[in-house]
Design a protein around this motif. Structure first.
Motif, PDB file in Angstrom:
ATOM      1  N   GLY A   9       6.665   9.273  -6.939  1.00 63.52           N
ATOM      2  CA  GLY A   9       6.622   7.875  -6.520  1.00 63.52           C
ATOM      3  C   GLY A   9       8.010   7.280  -6.374  1.00 63.52           C
ATOM      4  O   GLY A   9       9.015   7.890  -6.745  1.00 63.52           O
ATOM      5  N   SER A  10       8.062   6.052  -5.824  1.00 66.68           N
ATOM      6  CA  SER A  10       9.352   5.388  -5.614  1.00 66.68           C
ATOM      7  C   SER A  10       9.996   4.992  -6.936  1.00 66.68           C
ATOM      8  O   SER A  10      11.212   4.916  -7.038  1.00 66.68           O
ATOM      9  N   VAL A  11       9.176   4.752  -7.945  1.00 67.55           N
ATOM     10  CA  VAL A  11       9.691   4.341  -9.259  1.00 67.55           C
ATOM     11  C   VAL A  11       9.514   5.456 -10.289  1.00 67.55           C
ATOM     12  O   VAL A  11      10.441   5.803 -11.010  1.00 67.55           O
ATOM     13  N   ALA A  12       8.314   6.024 -10.347  1.00 62.25           N
ATOM     14  CA  ALA A  12       8.007   7.014 -11.379  1.00 62.25           C
ATOM     15  C   ALA A  12       7.431   8.292 -10.761  1.00 62.25           C
ATOM     16  O   ALA A  12       6.689   8.233  -9.771  1.00 62.25           O
ATOM     17  N   GLY A 101       5.073   1.029  -6.971  1.00 66.60           N
ATOM     18  CA  GLY A 101       6.406   0.457  -6.885  1.00 66.60           C
ATOM     19  C   GLY A 101       6.727  -0.138  -5.525  1.00 66.60           C
ATOM     20  O   GLY A 101       7.357  -1.180  -5.430  1.00 66.60           O
ATOM     21  N   GLY A 129       5.070  -3.476  -7.163  1.00 67.20           N
ATOM     22  CA  GLY A 129       5.706  -3.339  -8.472  1.00 67.20           C
ATOM     23  C   GLY A 129       7.190  -3.667  -8.421  1.00 67.20           C
ATOM     24  O   GLY A 129       7.748  -4.238  -9.361  1.00 67.20           O
ATOM     25  N   ARG A 130       7.819  -3.307  -7.293  1.00 66.08           N
ATOM     26  CA  ARG A 130       9.251  -3.589  -7.135  1.00 66.08           C
ATOM     27  C   ARG A 130       9.490  -5.099  -7.174  1.00 66.08           C
ATOM     28  O   ARG A 130      10.437  -5.582  -7.791  1.00 66.08           O
ATOM     29  N   LEU A 132       7.695  -7.326  -8.734  1.00 68.80           N
ATOM     30  CA  LEU A 132       7.586  -7.778 -10.131  1.00 68.80           C
ATOM     31  C   LEU A 132       8.816  -7.381 -10.943  1.00 68.80           C
ATOM     32  O   LEU A 132       9.239  -8.115 -11.837  1.00 68.80           O
ATOM     33  N   GLN A 133       9.401  -6.222 -10.631  1.00 68.40           N
ATOM     34  CA  GLN A 133      10.620  -5.807 -11.335  1.00 68.40           C
ATOM     35  C   GLN A 133      11.778  -6.772 -11.032  1.00 68.40           C
ATOM     36  O   GLN A 133      12.532  -7.141 -11.924  1.00 68.40           O
ATOM     37  N   ASN A 217      -0.601  -4.320 -16.059  1.00 73.33           N
ATOM     38  CA  ASN A 217      -0.414  -5.758 -16.261  1.00 73.33           C
ATOM     39  C   ASN A 217      -1.803  -6.414 -16.353  1.00 73.33           C
ATOM     40  O   ASN A 217      -2.459  -6.652 -15.341  1.00 73.33           O
ATOM     41  N   GLN A 239      -1.794   4.850 -14.122  1.00 73.83           N
ATOM     42  CA  GLN A 239      -0.615   5.186 -13.302  1.00 73.83           C
ATOM     43  C   GLN A 239      -0.670   6.627 -12.805  1.00 73.83           C
ATOM     44  O   GLN A 239       0.071   7.019 -11.912  1.00 73.83           O
TER      45      GLN A 239
HETATM   46  P1  ADP Z   1       5.361   4.552  -7.666  1.00 76.23           P
HETATM   47  O1  ADP Z   1       4.237   5.541  -7.456  1.00 76.23           O
HETATM   48  O2  ADP Z   1       5.805   3.870  -6.398  1.00 76.23           O
HETATM   49  O3  ADP Z   1       6.495   5.147  -8.437  1.00 76.23           O
HETATM   50  P2  ADP Z   1       3.869   3.419  -9.888  1.00 76.23           P
HETATM   51  O4  ADP Z   1       2.415   3.454  -9.556  1.00 76.23           O
HETATM   52  O5  ADP Z   1       4.371   4.473 -10.791  1.00 76.23           O
HETATM   53  O6  ADP Z   1       4.725   3.373  -8.533  1.00 76.23           O
HETATM   54  O7  ADP Z   1       4.174   1.981 -10.459  1.00 76.23           O
HETATM   55  C1  ADP Z   1       5.474   1.538 -10.719  1.00 76.23           C
HETATM   56  C2  ADP Z   1       5.407   0.059 -11.026  1.00 76.23           C
HETATM   57  O8  ADP Z   1       4.611  -0.143 -12.188  1.00 76.23           O
HETATM   58  C3  ADP Z   1       6.764  -0.561 -11.376  1.00 76.23           C
HETATM   59  O9  ADP Z   1       7.405  -1.039 -10.213  1.00 76.23           O
HETATM   60  C4  ADP Z   1       6.392  -1.693 -12.332  1.00 76.23           C
HETATM   61  O10 ADP Z   1       6.271  -2.921 -11.640  1.00 76.23           O
HETATM   62  C5  ADP Z   1       5.009  -1.328 -12.853  1.00 76.23           C
HETATM   63  N1  ADP Z   1       4.976  -1.035 -14.296  1.00 76.23           N
HETATM   64  C6  ADP Z   1       5.460   0.060 -14.916  1.00 76.23           C
HETATM   65  N2  ADP Z   1       5.252  -0.015 -16.245  1.00 76.23           N
HETATM   66  C7  ADP Z   1       4.601  -1.191 -16.471  1.00 76.23           C
HETATM   67  C8  ADP Z   1       4.112  -1.843 -17.643  1.00 76.23           C
HETATM   68  N3  ADP Z   1       4.225  -1.311 -18.866  1.00 76.23           N
HETATM   69  N4  ADP Z   1       3.505  -3.041 -17.477  1.00 76.23           N
HETATM   70  C9  ADP Z   1       3.361  -3.584 -16.260  1.00 76.23           C
HETATM   71  N5  ADP Z   1       3.817  -3.018 -15.118  1.00 76.23           N
HETATM   72  C10 ADP Z   1       4.426  -1.834 -15.221  1.00 76.23           C
END
Ligand code: ADP
Length: 255
Positions: A9-12, A101, A129-130, A132-133, A217, A239
């Motif tokens: 993913g873009s974040v994780a 993300g 998610g980005r 919110l970050q 969230n 996730q």
């Molecule tokens: P991607 O697949 O693009 O990497 P994810 O599905 O892994 O995205 O989600 C990443 C997003 O999840 C982050 O941008 C963040 O906003 C949100 N996130 C991560 N951990 C938490 C948490 N503990 N509580 C709320 N939101 C979270």
């Protein structure tokens, strides 16, 4: 039988390994190199379980970095993998809302987790998610704190949903003495309304699953329930839905 699903993913980066009927999960930040993240997270989990990469019977890659992985036997789109994973995590769901993300998606599925229709926002950061970050950083908080901050607060009406303008608006609201919790509650409501309009394009649905990192969230989940007028279920491992779907598809190729 030993298979893996890798969701870069873009974040994780998320990895699910299925050994016979047992599922193993691992996640870590993607960082600057999708290829390295995918390789390392998979390798770490394999090592902890006592296996070598060569022992894997099949690997399916998904997520925005899927093509960069190189070693996967197959790449599959996120929509297909999220649908499949969500159907497994929330049996009987007919609508999947996934917020990650860099995009948000609403997917209508059949009981087997096959995609019937979908709507997606991957053009701008609003409602992702980005977004919110960025807002959490402007408030001086972690994204994991937003849910509790907004709990029970009256949502403040906000004008901007563009991540850039919203950040400026939030800074302005803080400067004029507004409460952080009310600002965050307002953002959650704006996101929920955007998602609801995406869902509206897909017609009727029964059971709703909410996946992706943003599903952690709970205040946002409650906003979604109120705008959609129905229960919204967040499964454990929300996730991991994409990686799980990829692993289930990999398992299907080995049978
Ligand atoms: P991607 O697949 O693009 O990497 P994810 O599905 O892994 O995205 O989600 C990443 C997003 O999840 C982050 O941008 C963040 O906003 C949100 N996130 C991560 N951990 C938490 C948490 N503990 N509580 C709320 N939101 C979270």
């Amino acid at each position: 039988m030993l298979v893996a699903g890798v969701d870069v993913g873009s974040v994780a980066t998320k990895v699910v390994i299925i050994k016979d009927d047992t599922f193993y999960f691992r996640t870590a930040p993607t960082g600057w190199s999708p290829r390295q993240a995918g390789t390392e997270v998979l390798q770490d989990l394999l090592s902890d379980l006592g296996y070598r990469k060569e022992e894997l019977d099949y690997v399916v890659a998904t997520g925005y970095g899927r093509v960069s992985l190189g070693f996967a036997d197959k790449t599959v789109t996120e929509i297909t993998c999220h649908a499949r994973g969500a159907a497994y995590l929330v049996p009987g769901c007919s609508l999947v809302i996934d917020i990650g993300g860099q995009d948000s998606k609403a997917i209508k599925i059949d009981p087997q987790g096959q995609v019937l229709d979908f709507a997606m926002n991957d053009k701008c950061a609003a409602g992702t998610g980005r977004f919110l970050q960025v807002i959490a950083a402007a408030l001086g908080n972690a994204v994991s704190e937003l849910s509790e901050m907004a709990a029970g607060r009256t949502p403040l009406a906000l004008n901007s949903m563009c991540a850039v303008f919203a950040e400026s608006e939030v800074i302005g609201l803080l400067a004029s003495g507004h409460d952080k919790g009310e600002i965050v509650a307002g953002l959650h409501h704006s996101i929920a309304r955007r998602i609801a309009s995406m869902v509206g394009r897909l017609g009727s649905f029964d059971r709703v699953a909410f996946t992706g990192g943003v599903a952690r969230n709970d205040s946002l989940r409650q906003c979604l329930e109120s705008v959609l007028g129905t229960d919204v279920i967040v499964p454990e491992n929300c996730q991991m839905a994409g990686a799980l779907g990829a692993a289930l598809i990999a398992r299907g190729y080995c049978k």
